[in-house]
Motif scaffolding. Structure first.
Motif, mmCIF file in Angstrom:
data_model
loop_
_atom_site.group_PDB
_atom_site.id
_atom_site.type_symbol
_atom_site.label_atom_id
_atom_site.label_comp_id
_atom_site.label_asym_id
_atom_site.label_seq_id
_atom_site.Cartn_x
_atom_site.Cartn_y
_atom_site.Cartn_z
ATOM 1 N N GLY A 509 0.794 -1.219 0.000
ATOM 2 C CA GLY A 509 0.000 0.000 0.000
ATOM 3 C C GLY A 509 0.825 1.266 0.000
ATOM 4 O O GLY A 509 0.290 2.370 -0.082
ATOM 5 N N GLY A 510 2.160 1.116 0.102
ATOM 6 C CA GLY A 510 3.025 2.284 0.084
ATOM 7 C C GLY A 510 3.314 2.751 -1.334
ATOM 8 O O GLY A 510 2.831 2.195 -2.314
ATOM 9 N N ASP A 511 4.149 3.774 -1.423
ATOM 10 C CA ASP A 511 4.504 4.357 -2.713
ATOM 11 C C ASP A 511 5.799 3.738 -3.201
ATOM 12 O O ASP A 511 6.838 3.839 -2.544
ATOM 13 C CB ASP A 511 4.664 5.874 -2.562
ATOM 14 N N SER A 512 5.739 3.106 -4.365
ATOM 15 C CA SER A 512 6.936 2.459 -4.923
ATOM 16 C C SER A 512 7.903 3.459 -5.523
ATOM 17 O O SER A 512 9.035 3.102 -5.858
ATOM 18 C CB SER A 512 6.523 1.457 -5.999
ATOM 19 N N GLY A 513 7.455 4.675 -5.671
ATOM 20 C CA GLY A 513 8.278 5.668 -6.353
ATOM 21 C C GLY A 513 8.089 5.665 -7.847
ATOM 22 O O GLY A 513 8.714 6.454 -8.561
ATOM 23 N N GLY A 514 7.216 4.771 -8.341
ATOM 24 C CA GLY A 514 6.947 4.710 -9.765
ATOM 25 C C GLY A 514 6.054 5.846 -10.221
ATOM 26 O O GLY A 514 5.450 6.564 -9.426
ATOM 27 N N LYS A 515 6.008 6.024 -11.536
ATOM 28 C CA LYS A 515 5.196 7.082 -12.140
ATOM 29 C C LYS A 515 4.209 6.470 -13.121
ATOM 30 O O LYS A 515 4.468 5.429 -13.719
ATOM 31 C CB LYS A 515 6.082 8.094 -12.864
ATOM 32 N N ASN A 517 2.482 5.706 -16.468
ATOM 33 C CA ASN A 517 3.061 5.528 -17.799
ATOM 34 C C ASN A 517 4.570 5.302 -17.755
ATOM 35 O O ASN A 517 5.277 5.537 -18.722
ATOM 36 C CB ASN A 517 2.761 6.713 -18.724
ATOM 37 N N ASP A 518 5.053 4.813 -16.622
ATOM 38 C CA ASP A 518 6.470 4.503 -16.493
ATOM 39 C C ASP A 518 6.610 3.045 -16.036
ATOM 40 O O ASP A 518 5.622 2.318 -15.902
ATOM 41 C CB ASP A 518 7.136 5.452 -15.493
ATOM 42 N N CYS A 519 7.851 2.618 -15.767
ATOM 43 C CA CYS A 519 8.124 1.217 -15.449
ATOM 44 C C CYS A 519 7.461 0.785 -14.145
ATOM 45 O O CYS A 519 7.497 1.528 -13.146
ATOM 46 C CB CYS A 519 9.635 0.995 -15.325
ATOM 47 N N VAL A 520 6.888 -0.417 -14.156
ATOM 48 C CA VAL A 520 6.355 -0.999 -12.924
ATOM 49 C C VAL A 520 7.002 -2.355 -12.624
ATOM 50 O O VAL A 520 6.635 -3.005 -11.651
ATOM 51 C CB VAL A 520 4.820 -1.161 -12.993
ATOM 52 N N THR A 521 7.949 -2.810 -13.452
ATOM 53 C CA THR A 521 8.650 -4.062 -13.169
ATOM 54 C C THR A 521 9.388 -3.932 -11.847
ATOM 55 O O THR A 521 10.118 -2.959 -11.607
ATOM 56 C CB THR A 521 9.652 -4.386 -14.292
ATOM 57 N N VAL A 522 9.181 -4.904 -10.963
ATOM 58 C CA VAL A 522 9.751 -4.851 -9.613
ATOM 59 C C VAL A 522 11.186 -5.366 -9.648
ATOM 60 O O VAL A 522 11.453 -6.495 -10.083
ATOM 61 C CB VAL A 522 8.916 -5.674 -8.631
ATOM 62 N N ILE A 523 12.109 -4.537 -9.179
ATOM 63 C CA ILE A 523 13.528 -4.887 -9.127
ATOM 64 C C ILE A 523 13.890 -5.252 -7.694
ATOM 65 O O ILE A 523 13.416 -4.652 -6.734
ATOM 66 C CB ILE A 523 14.382 -3.694 -9.596
ATOM 67 N N ASP A 524 14.751 -6.283 -7.561
ATOM 68 C CA ASP A 524 15.230 -6.723 -6.243
ATOM 69 C C ASP A 524 14.045 -7.034 -5.327
ATOM 70 O O ASP A 524 13.977 -6.565 -4.188
ATOM 71 C CB ASP A 524 16.135 -5.650 -5.623
ATOM 72 N N PHE A 525 13.107 -7.839 -5.839
ATOM 73 C CA PHE A 525 11.902 -8.131 -5.085
ATOM 74 C C PHE A 525 12.244 -8.765 -3.730
ATOM 75 O O PHE A 525 13.030 -9.699 -3.637
ATOM 76 C CB PHE A 525 10.990 -9.078 -5.867
ATOM 77 N N GLY A 526 11.621 -8.238 -2.660
ATOM 78 C CA GLY A 526 11.815 -8.761 -1.314
ATOM 79 C C GLY A 526 13.080 -8.295 -0.636
ATOM 80 O O GLY A 526 13.312 -8.613 0.530
ATOM 81 N N GLY A 527 13.920 -7.529 -1.336
ATOM 82 C CA GLY A 527 15.172 -7.066 -0.751
ATOM 83 C C GLY A 527 15.055 -5.652 -0.224
ATOM 84 O O GLY A 527 14.027 -4.977 -0.362
ATOM 85 N N GLN A 528 16.132 -5.173 0.368
ATOM 86 C CA GLN A 528 16.138 -3.843 0.955
ATOM 87 C C GLN A 528 15.968 -2.749 -0.085
ATOM 88 O O GLN A 528 15.408 -1.693 0.183
ATOM 89 C CB GLN A 528 17.469 -3.605 1.707
ATOM 90 N N VAL A 532 10.583 -0.180 -8.327
ATOM 91 C CA VAL A 532 10.170 -0.446 -9.703
ATOM 92 C C VAL A 532 11.082 0.359 -10.619
ATOM 93 O O VAL A 532 11.536 1.449 -10.270
ATOM 94 C CB VAL A 532 8.692 -0.066 -9.950
ATOM 95 N N GLY A 533 11.360 -0.193 -11.784
ATOM 96 C CA GLY A 533 12.239 0.540 -12.675
ATOM 97 C C GLY A 533 12.639 -0.240 -13.899
ATOM 98 O O GLY A 533 12.056 -1.272 -14.236
ATOM 99 N N ASN A 534 13.664 0.256 -14.546
ATOM 100 C CA ASN A 534 14.139 -0.247 -15.821
ATOM 101 C C ASN A 534 15.209 -1.316 -15.610
ATOM 102 O O ASN A 534 15.990 -1.260 -14.668
ATOM 103 C CB ASN A 534 14.714 0.917 -16.628
#
Length: 833
Positions: A509-515, A517-528, A532-534
């Motif tokens: 429910g928090g903010d991923s920092g994504g925008k 029309n921008d990337c939503v692929t989750v990077i380093d899932f479950g890590g510190q 989301v990003g490229n």
């Protein structure tokens, strides 16, 4: 091994010796230690072969299958790469006048104004071009001539189809010859019929053109410039629905409603599932959309040959290809969809009394993002794809050939750089696994896969034929390749609906920092550093290929050969809807060791030729489209490798004139393939030990038979009748694991991201099997020998046989991609000199 020899004239009644350039010099088929199938332009016209995809109908061991995203998949002797993205490279190399066509999506317009086509079987790369594990298809275009000549053909066929082709050639000046050819195919009636309404699909709109100039720069220097253009605005193929399987995600929190459930139930509406029947024309697609291609391709090649001395020559081959997709559309669900008004009018029935009418809002929650404001009469799809992008590729090859009395040397350098910039928007509409909780912030309809992949290949190769004696020739070849793939891409949100869901489920429910029309692929899932990003990644690989062969001229009419070769296909990155970054991990290079023996013999005073070969392929790290576990959505597509597998087989072909004016060509290929080690997912998302499974798209038996008879009608006229058939035994579009239970899948931790799939009884789903089928074609016509014209009637798929190229699980729909229905027409051909 199919080696269809060219008949020099219409009245020829003996097997002609054909010259090929499979080893980059002119030889007869019986002189080369390679299994090769050769077809002249005349034979291709007689058989109605329009492009590379149709070669599978006449070359045993070669299979073609459609994909949900457009690029064709070629499989030769069981070796193929079932990858459907635009940047997918093939195990079968495709060449036009020795210049590689780097991507399968570029190959559909290659069959224009040809001299012949050569199909080489087994690993290639020690003599020319790119590395290939399965083989190579070499198109040799008709060349400019100094004397003026022209010709044309006009065909009229059912479905209001018109096919016009012509060429003209001659000298522009002393030492400068040119040739121009053009072909246009247009049909005004679709051959596929909607099962839900009065509508058709399948209209053709294609155009190809080539201009080539042959220039004798000096007495010992020759240059050939070719410019090719192809465009295809045809309607794309709609699949035939077989079954609807609601794909729920999110585990316990998934409260979504399978909107299509009441409609897409094979027991309630069996007519909406033509894939379970035998009507090859029946299909369906989203009601108010028109799936179609928007492809065009420009290619240029420059070949320079310089004879340094009578024994030493230098060749330079430069090639440039640019492919544009200006907005193609593909139907993947095979269903008409439902209107936005249908969704808005859904209620909870008697439950609405309890919940005070709030269930109406619940159902409207399925209309996310851009679908939220759709007019009531607009259809929402089950699974639809939009694509646009650009592919550019440049290649340069330098080659030196030296001829000695006892040896022939070929050495060269090859460079290729390709850039793929492609966007694919997948519209899942009302799919249940993207409408996890159909309320604001818990679902999406569309995501965009945006990728840029740059691949470079640098290779050095050398081959020598040692003429040990008049009868015995040894071949030794090597190739070192350095391949690099640089990937930059991700899956993008559209209109905010996807980003809202990702924030809820992956970021609590928090903010991923994504925008938006921008990337939503989750990077380093479950890590510190989860975000989301490229994805920015590079794959570097190198390989050493080789070929060892021997050819023994046992008698003047009989040769024996044996070979051992190793080939590689470089790795690459996928283009798909990536929820988490590891879905975009690259597939690594595959390796194939091929062992083959064969015999080629001319019989009965040149009235027949028999070719037989046996082979064994040891396959490591076979590349394939598979699945892996991901949070929330359980499993999703990716690329992967199968550890070990093999293919073994026997091929035979016979060309024969049993009596004067009767020509028979019979060919058969028998294959056996098996995975010997490897785990993976099948199309239904079941994790399995795949050991014991045949390789997908591999028929055990393929056979072809052609019979053509000619006779004199009058002094200047001959008539002919020809019948040909192609038999393909059953094959599977999925793995058939030799297992009784699926594997336990337990990945990730904590609800709702936990993926836990317990073992369950396993039984292969027979719906992924294409049964045996036989395609029959026939032609009857008249030839005017004096004025050099021909007219003939023809029919393809004479019995309207039902067959499919593949069966796939596209999101929530199991669907088949059918072959072509019966077509018939009349063709007139004229040549003038």
């Amino acid at each position: 091994m199919t080696a269809c020899h060219v008949l020099a004239n219409e009245d020829t009644s003996k097997i002609e010796v054909i010259e090929v350039t499979a080893q980059k010099r002119t030889q007869t088929i019986n002189e080369i230690p390679i299994s090769v199938s050769v077809f002249s332009s005349e034979q291709l016209r007689r058989l109605g072969i329009q492009d590379t995809t149709e070669l599978a109908n006449i070359v045993p061991g070669l299979n073609y299958s459609d994909t949900a995203f457009g690029p064709p998949v070629y499989t030769l002797r069981g070796v193929g790469f079932n990858e459907s993205s635009a940047q997918a490279t093939a195990t079968v190399g495709i060449y036009m006048d020795q210049v590689a066509i780097p991507f399968p999506i570029m190959t559909k317009g290659a069959n224009l104004d040809l001299e012949r086509v050569e199909v080489l079987k087994g690993p290639q790369g020690t003599l020319f071009g790119r590395n290939a594990t399965a083989g190579a298809i070499n198109y040799i275009a008709a060349k400019p001539m100094s004397e003026f000549a022209s010709g044309y053909s006009v065909s009229f066929a059912n479905y209001q189809t018109f096919d016009v082709e012509g060429y003209v050639t001659g000298a522009l000046s002393d030492g400068l010859n040119a040739r121009a050819a053009v072909r246009a195919v247009r049909s005004y009636e679709g051959w596929q019929q909607s099962v839900s309404r009065h509508d058709t699909l399948g209209r053709q709109d294609k155009m190809s053109a080539r201009v080539s100039v042959d220039w004798a720069i000096k007495e010992n220097t020759q240059a050939l410039l070719s410019v090719n253009y192809h465009e295809d605005a045809s309607e794309s193929l709609a699949p035939q629905a077989i079954d609807y399987i609601a794909a729920k995600a999110g585990n316990a929190l998934n409260a979504s409603f399978d909107v299509f459930g009441p409609i897409l139930d094979p027991r309630v509406n069996p007519s909406l599932f033509p894939g379970n029947g035998s009507d090859i024309r029946a299909a369906d697609w989203t009601a108010d959309r028109r799936p179609r291609l928007a492809h065009d391709m420009l290619s240029l090649s420059v070949q320079v040959k310089h004879d340094i001395s009578p024994a030493l020559s230098f060749d330079s081959l430069s090639g440039f290809h640019r492919f544009n997709d200006q907005g193609s559309e593909y139907e993947r669900g095979g269903a008409a969809g439902v209107t936005a008004g249908y969704i808005r009018n859904l209620t909870g029935g008697s439950l609405d009394t309890v919940f005070g009418g709030t269930l109406k809002d619940f159902y409207e929650g399925h209309l996310h993002g851009r679908n939220a404001d759709l007019p009531d009469d607009t259809y929402v799809t089950s699974d639809y794809v939009f694509q646009h992008g650009d592919i550019q590729s440049f290649s340069q090859e330098f080659r030196i050939t030296r001829t000695h009395e006892s040896s022939i040397w070929v050495a060269g350098l090859y460079y290729n750089r390709s850039v793929v910039d492609y966007d694919t928007t997948q519209d899942w509409g009302l799919a249940t696994n993207v409408n996890i909780l159909p309320t604001s912030g818990f679902g999406f309809n569309s995501l965009e896969n945006a990728i840029e992949q740059t691949t470079t290949s640098l290779a050095a190769f050398a081959s020598v034929d040692w003429l040990f004696s008049d009868e015995l020739t040894y071949t030794l070849g090597f190739r070192y390749s350095d391949d690099k793939a640089a990937y930059d891409g991700c899956t993008k949100d559209i209109d905010g609906a996807g980003l809202a869901l990702f924030n809820q489920f992956f970021f609590g429910g928090g903010d991923s920092g994504g925008k938006v029309n921008d990337c939503v692929t989750v990077i380093d899932f479950g890590g510190q550093n989860q975000s989301v990003g490229n994805i920015d990644d590079t794959l570097d690989e190198s390989s050493l290929s080789w070929r060892l062969a021997v050819n023994y001229q046992w008698r003047p009419s009989t040769s024996l050969f044996a070979s051992y070769s190793r080939g590689f296909k470089a790795g690459s990155y996928p283009s798909l809807a990536a929820i988490v970054a590891n879905q975009l991990d690259p597939v690594v290079q595959e390796q194939l060791d091929a062992y083959e023996i064969g015999v080629k013999t001319v019989l009965a005073d040149n009235l027949a030729q028999l070719n037989v070969s046996a082979f064994y392929y040891d396959y490591k790290d076979k590349q394939l489209l598979t699945k892996k576990t991901i949070p929330v959505f359980r499993t999703a597509f990716t690329l992967g490798n199968i550890d070990k597998s093999y293919v073994q087989g026997l091929e035979l072909d016979l060309q024969w004139f049993p009596i004067e004016d009767l020509y028979i060509n019979a060919a058969v290929s028998v294959l056996k393939s098996k995975v010997t080690e490897g785990n993976g997912f099948n199309q239904l998302g079941q994790s399995l030990d795949l050991s014991g499974s045949p390789l997908p798209f591999t028929s055990e038996v393929q056979a072809n038979l052609l019979a053509r008879y000619e006779w004199d009608v009058q002094s200047n006229f001959r008539a002919f009748i020809a019948v040909d058939g192609a038999f393909t035994s059953e094959f599977s579009a999925d793995f058939q694991a030799d297992a009784t239970t699926t594997n336990l899948v337990a990945d990730f931790i904590g609800s709702p991201v936990e993926v836990f799939i317990p073992p369950e009884p396993y039984q292969y789903d027979e719906r992924f099997t294409q049964p045996n089928y036989l395609l029959l074609n026939a032609r009857v016509g008249l030839v005017n020998l004096e004025n050099d014209w021909k007219v003939y009637a023809w029919v393809k798929n004479l019995t309207n046989e039902y067959y499919v190229s593949t069966v796939v699980k596209n999101n929530e729909m199991v669907a088949a991609y059918p072959g072509m229905t019966r077509t018939f027409g009349v063709t007139f051909e004229k040549r003038s000199f």
